[in-house]
Structure formats: C-alpha cells, structure tokens
Design an enzyme around this catalytic site. Structure first.
Site, PDB file in Angstrom:
ATOM      1  CG  HIS A 205      42.319 -68.995 -60.758  1.00 14.46           C
ATOM      2  ND1 HIS A 205      43.706 -68.384 -61.318  1.00 14.46           N
ATOM      3  CD2 HIS A 205      42.919 -69.580 -59.490  1.00 14.46           C
ATOM      4  CE1 HIS A 205      44.748 -68.515 -60.576  1.00 14.46           C
ATOM      5  NE2 HIS A 205      44.310 -69.359 -59.223  1.00 14.46           N
TER       6      HIS A 205
ATOM      7  CE  LYS B 185      42.088 -65.512 -57.941  1.00 16.50           C
ATOM      8  NZ  LYS B 185      42.587 -65.689 -56.499  1.00 16.50           N
TER       9      LYS B 185
END
Length: 238
Positions: A135, A139
C-alpha cells in the site's frame, strides 16, 4: 440519498465525487478538524453515513451513528477488536450497519476465488501458502484489512495453521502476511502457493480508488430500508 461523509481524506473526497456524479447530496463532511460537528447530524437530516477514518476513531463514529438511528457504511480498518460490540449495538437499536475491509467489486470477487482456491489447495501439502500486501506510505495499519480478510478466507480451509502472523515468514505454524509500504500504490494483494517445483499466484492490483468509492456508494444505496449487519457478500450475492 443524503450522505454524511465521516472522514474526508483521499477516500472521502473520491466518494464525494462518485456520489455527487450519481445525483446524491453530501449533507456533511467530518474530518479531524471538525469532528465535534458530528453530533449535529441525526436520522432526520441524514439517510446514511459513509465512514472512512482511522482505527482509533472508527468505533466511536460507528457507535454515534447506530445510537442515533443513522444507517452507516464503514470501510475503516484496524478497529475490528470491537466489531462484535458494533454488531450488538446495531441489533440493540435495530439499526443498519454495512462493513467491508474493501469495497471494490474486484477485490470481493478476489476474496470469493481465494476461498475456493484455498479449499482445493489445502489437500496438497507440498505447497506453502503466504500473502503479500503493498500500500501507499500513508496507510496506517499493517497488515491491511484486506490482507487480513484474505488470510481469514484461507484459514477457513487450513486447520493446520494457527491463525495469521505479520511479517514473520519463519513462523511456520501461522499464515504469514508480508506488508510493504511504497509511494503511490493504491493497493496490491497477492496470495502465493509455492512448492519446490512450481508456484501458483492469485492477485488483485487496484489502479485507482474509484473502485472502492463506487462500491461504498453502492453499499449505501443498497442499505436503504434494511435492518441488520451486512457485508459485500450480501451486496454481491456471493
């Protein structure tokens, strides 16, 4: 629909664009800067709340909605130790609560296929199974909620594994979820079955947040007039 956005980061803004393009009205935008204004919204002014915030605030936001008769769709992750409390609160108030770790239609088809493949692969002990998720740098939670849901789908067939573990491939009694954070990555999830002779992979790579936003707006519309706790399997009839 009259939609209250709780969480106005990248996802909240993408949801707003998607919802207004479909003719829905955004009645409020709650962020960490004006969180005290949440208490001015009621079931009379709001058809549904869509909540994408942080692990430390998600449960309080969801609780406020359920306590005040506002149907709520949540995609926040990292707070699921209180998920049973949220479900009980929904039932107590005869409310409507829709939760998904990921609202992308493609990801939820990935979940479906992941469970099916795991049910077949568990018979072949030569293959070691692992998960990798990637990600963007912002995140907060590791592993991702989508990674955990993927793990749960595998573990339902692998009785020999004692749950999942984060970033510890040496723990052979548990399913490893490797988490990576890189610039400008929306979301990548790969399940790998490896043996000495070959490797099988099932993956999902998101190109934009539009798929997540579209699914959240679909869920909000679907939730209208319903009572209970729901997820993407209900919406997609999987």
């Amino acid at each position: 629909m009259k939609i209250l956005l709780i969480g106005y980061g990248k996802m909240g803004k993408t949801i707003e664009q998607m919802a207004t393009a479909k003719g829905h009205e955004i009645v409020g935008r709650i962020s960490h800067e004006n969180v005290q204004e949440l208490h001015q919204y009621t079931a009379e002014t709001t058809d549904v709340a869509i909540e994408f915030t942080h692990p430390e605030s998600a449960f309080d936001n969801i609780s406020y909605c359920l306590n005040n008769g506002i149907p709520v769709v949540s995609g926040s992750t990292g707070w699921l130790d209180k998920f049973e409390e949220a479900k009980n609160l929904c039932r107590e108030h005869k409310g409507a609560f829709f939760y998904a770790s990921n609202f992308s239609v493609g990801v939820n088809l990935f979940f479906h296929f992941n469970e099916y493949i795991a049910s077949k692969m568990q018979a072949y002990k030569a293959y070691d199974v692992a998960i990798r998720e990637v990600h963007h740098l912002q995140k907060v939670d590791k592993p991702s909620g989508t990674g955990i849901t993927t793990a749960e789908g595998i573990l339902s067939s692998y009785s020999n594994l004692e749950g999942w573990v984060a970033d510890n491939p040496e723990e052979k009694t548990k399913l490893n979820i490797a988490s990576e954070r890189e610039p400008d990555v929306v979301g990548t999830h790969i399940v790998t079955y490896s043996s000495d002779v070959d490797k099988i992979e099932l993956g999902h790579i998101a190109h934009s947040r539009a798929g997540f936003a579209e699914g959240a707006v679909m869920a909000a519309a679907w939730l209208q007039g319903r009572q209970g706790v729901y997820g993407m399997k209900d919406l997609l009839n999987l």
